[in-house]
Each structure stands twice: as structure tokens, then as C-alpha cells.
Design an enzyme around this catalytic site. Sequence first.
Site, short mmCIF file in Angstrom:
data_model
loop_
_atom_site.label_atom_id
_atom_site.label_comp_id
_atom_site.label_asym_id
_atom_site.label_seq_id
_atom_site.Cartn_x
_atom_site.Cartn_y
_atom_site.Cartn_z
N ARG A 175 0.82 -1.22 0.00
CA ARG A 175 0.00 0.00 0.00
C ARG A 175 0.85 1.27 0.00
O ARG A 175 1.88 1.34 0.65
CB ARG A 175 -0.91 -0.01 1.23
CG ARG A 175 -1.82 1.19 1.36
CD ARG A 175 -2.81 1.03 2.49
NE ARG A 175 -2.18 1.06 3.81
CZ ARG A 175 -2.86 1.05 4.95
NH1 ARG A 175 -4.18 0.94 4.92
NH2 ARG A 175 -2.24 1.09 6.11
N ARG A 190 -0.29 -4.97 15.09
CA ARG A 190 -1.50 -4.14 15.08
C ARG A 190 -2.76 -5.00 15.02
O ARG A 190 -3.78 -4.69 15.64
CB ARG A 190 -1.46 -3.17 13.91
CG ARG A 190 -0.42 -2.06 14.08
CD ARG A 190 0.05 -1.48 12.77
NE ARG A 190 -1.00 -0.88 11.99
CZ ARG A 190 -0.90 -0.60 10.69
NH1 ARG A 190 0.19 -0.92 10.03
NH2 ARG A 190 -1.90 -0.04 10.05
#
Length: 214
Positions: free
Chosen positions: A126, A171
Site C-alpha cells: 500500500r 497491530r
Amino acid sequence: MNIILLGPPGAGKGTQARRLVEERGMIQLSTGDMLRDARSSGTEIGQKVAAIMDAGQLVTDEIVIGLIEEKLRGDHGGGFIFDGFPRTLGQADALRDLMMKHATHLDAVIEMRVDDEALVQRITARSTCGGCGEVYNDITKPIPDDGKCSNCGSTEFKRRADDNEESLKTRLMEYYKKTSPLIGYYYALGDHFAVDGLAEIDAVAAQIGAVLDR
């Protein structure tokens, strides 16, 4: 129409929120954006936020709820999209109490379901436009050949330092520990809906639209 987009980091919540803002006139309430705006506002609550952030401390739930309450007192537009809040069951209770206080409610909590391994592949590829925040992906949506953002024309693109496999798995673990219990919470309240977060962007948008138009 007030909604929460729920899902792990990289599920595409920000991308879909921007579409809802553009297409339905909704107002995105991003915790990060609200804190940055408050910090520079000079208001009493803004001064509190600035002092806490300058000291390197975490902003309390009470302050975040206060910022949301300020927004609820203003223009509702086409409704609110809660982005980055709530993250815990305690925050969900506080948000529900606040909305009842202002005679409003959540219409839908939309879970963007994803497969962890596929998500890791998506996120490590990304990049984001530095001008408008448009999200690109080396595999599914590469940066245009001319090197310019198709949305705003900027030539500045960046990758998050924590968009790597090790950081992402950390995360994800944090999300599953603290935030995923919200799925059961909102299911019990009858507000929960799920969409395929790994589908093409337009297909995800169509699924979300079907929930909102039900």
C-alpha cells in the site's frame, strides 16, 4: 444516518468513508483529525488536548467524547461516520450514552471482514497520495504510469513506516484483543452488519450502500 465502520487496520475503512462523504454528504469523524483540529483551535478543550499530546500522553476517552459531542451539536450533514472510535467496549458504552443524550442513535455498525494473510499482502503493497490521501496498491491499484494521483494530480506518494508484515501482525493482535469484542456488542444490539472487505472497492461500496438503503 449514523454509522461505524469496523474492521482491522488496512481493511479499507478510510477509503469507504471518503466515498460516503463524497456520495452521500456524510461527515467523517476521525479521532486523529478531531484531535489535530482541536489542538490548533485554541479552545479550552483544544488547549487540554495540546498539553496532553505535547507531554507524549494518551488523550483520555472523556476528551474524545467531548470532541464528538461538539460535532453532534453542529451540522449533521448526511449523518456521521465514526472512524477510529469506539475501539473498546467502554468507549462503545460512552458513545451510546452520548448519542442518547442528543436524541440520536447509530443506524448501522458495518464490519469489513478480511482474511489476515490476504490483508498482510494488501497492506505491505500500500501507498498513499501525499496530497489527498487516495490509497494505491502495487497489485490491485497501482500508481498511474505518469506518476500522478488520479484524484488530485499530486506526484507525492508515501508508505507508512509500520506497513510491514511484523508491525501489521502486532497491530492485528491489538485489534483482536481490544476492538473485535465490539462485533458481539453491536450484534447483540441488532446494529451489526458484515461486508466482504477484500472485495473490489466498488463492490465493497455497493455492499455498504445496500446496508444503508435497506
